[in-house]
Design a protein around this motif. Sequence first.
Motif, short mmCIF file in Angstrom:
data_model
loop_
_atom_site.label_atom_id
_atom_site.label_comp_id
_atom_site.label_asym_id
_atom_site.label_seq_id
_atom_site.Cartn_x
_atom_site.Cartn_y
_atom_site.Cartn_z
N TYR A 1 0.84 -1.18 0.00
CA TYR A 1 0.00 0.00 0.00
C TYR A 1 0.88 1.24 0.00
CZ TYR A 1 -3.79 -3.17 1.22
OH TYR A 1 -4.71 -4.18 1.21
N ILE B 1 -8.73 11.17 2.18
CA ILE B 1 -8.79 9.97 1.33
C ILE B 1 -9.70 10.22 0.12
CG2 ILE B 1 -9.57 7.56 1.21
CD1 ILE B 1 -8.74 7.38 4.22
N LYS C 1 -8.39 10.01 -3.84
CA LYS C 1 -9.01 9.16 -4.84
C LYS C 1 -9.54 9.97 -6.02
CE LYS C 1 -11.87 6.04 -3.54
NZ LYS C 1 -13.08 5.52 -2.92
N ALA D 1 -8.10 3.26 -4.66
CA ALA D 1 -8.51 2.76 -3.34
C ALA D 1 -7.66 1.59 -2.90
CB ALA D 1 -9.99 2.38 -3.37
N SER D 2 -7.19 0.79 -3.85
CA SER D 2 -6.37 -0.37 -3.52
C SER D 2 -5.00 0.01 -2.99
CB SER D 2 -6.20 -1.27 -4.75
OG SER D 2 -5.48 -0.60 -5.76
N ILE E 1 -4.57 2.38 -0.69
CA ILE E 1 -4.79 3.08 0.58
C ILE E 1 -5.21 2.07 1.65
CG2 ILE E 1 -6.13 4.86 1.76
CD1 ILE E 1 -6.65 6.13 -1.01
N LYS F 1 -14.54 1.69 5.20
CA LYS F 1 -14.51 0.60 4.22
C LYS F 1 -15.71 0.69 3.27
CE LYS F 1 -14.02 -4.44 3.99
NZ LYS F 1 -13.89 -5.68 4.80
N ILE G 1 -11.84 1.33 0.80
CA ILE G 1 -10.43 1.09 1.10
C ILE G 1 -10.30 -0.09 2.05
CG2 ILE G 1 -9.82 3.52 0.78
CD1 ILE G 1 -9.74 3.74 3.88
N CYS G 2 -9.07 -0.58 2.18
CA CYS G 2 -8.78 -1.64 3.14
C CYS G 2 -8.62 -1.01 4.53
CB CYS G 2 -7.51 -2.38 2.74
SG CYS G 2 -7.06 -3.73 3.84
N THR G 3 -9.24 -1.62 5.54
CA THR G 3 -9.12 -1.12 6.91
C THR G 3 -8.66 -2.23 7.84
OG1 THR G 3 -11.45 -1.57 7.44
CG2 THR G 3 -10.93 0.61 6.54
#
Length: 265
Positions: free
Chosen positions: A3, A18, A22, A29-30, A32, A46, A51-53
Amino acid sequence: MKYKVGFIGCGNMASAIIGGLKAHAGIDASEIIAADASEAAREKAKETLSICTTASNTEVSTQADVLFLSVKPQYYETVIAEIQPTLPAGQIIVTIAPGKTLAWLGERLGDVKIVRTMPNTPALVGEGITGVCKNNLVTEDEFAYVLKLLSSFGLAEAIPESLMDAVVSVSGSSPAYVFLFIEAMADAAVADGMPRAQAYKFAAQAVLGSAKMVLETGKHPAELKDMVCSPAGTTIEAVRVLEEKGFRGAVMDAMKACTAKAKGI
């Protein structure tokens, strides 16, 4: 997966940043990842930002090339102590906390690249302004890249660190003064018979339009004020009352108090 941009804390300000990354900085998003102690905050980020959290601060800190510390100032000491031993070489850390100087941060983070910033809440609608300074380990190219990221949700201005407390009062805290002004104008319009929702719309749009005139015409605010004040007219009478009540001095005193508080945080 590697990331590129990480966030520790994914509350309102982080979400605004964020969203800007974007929409306007070309960050997918991938690329972050964000951590937050609150499950509700993680799920919201999320769902709304895709995004990944994670609940793990170190999971974020070890993967990010650029790491935003977007927790409240009182949590900085604890978060930094947790992540400092595992920070990767070459990482750029971006802080958004008032009162946390580059020297204070450097003492706790060690010899790492630090960019100190002060954004404001209009970032939530893409109209923020952020004061930015850096330590000596950040290269000019890296600083330019961070400024590009910060410009994705408004304006970003490089400033000497000595002015950062002034930035807190003139932009970081000032939306509250403006909201108070809008509310007062709307209350007066309601007293004159205007429905409240309509009063807020008229007052807010007047402030928005006036701000755009300052930014886009390049004219001095005093010149723009004089353009509205006709001889023996309604506007100059309102200005007279504001001056009589100490409007200008009250704003300046409030900002001085804000700056003093920022210096003491």
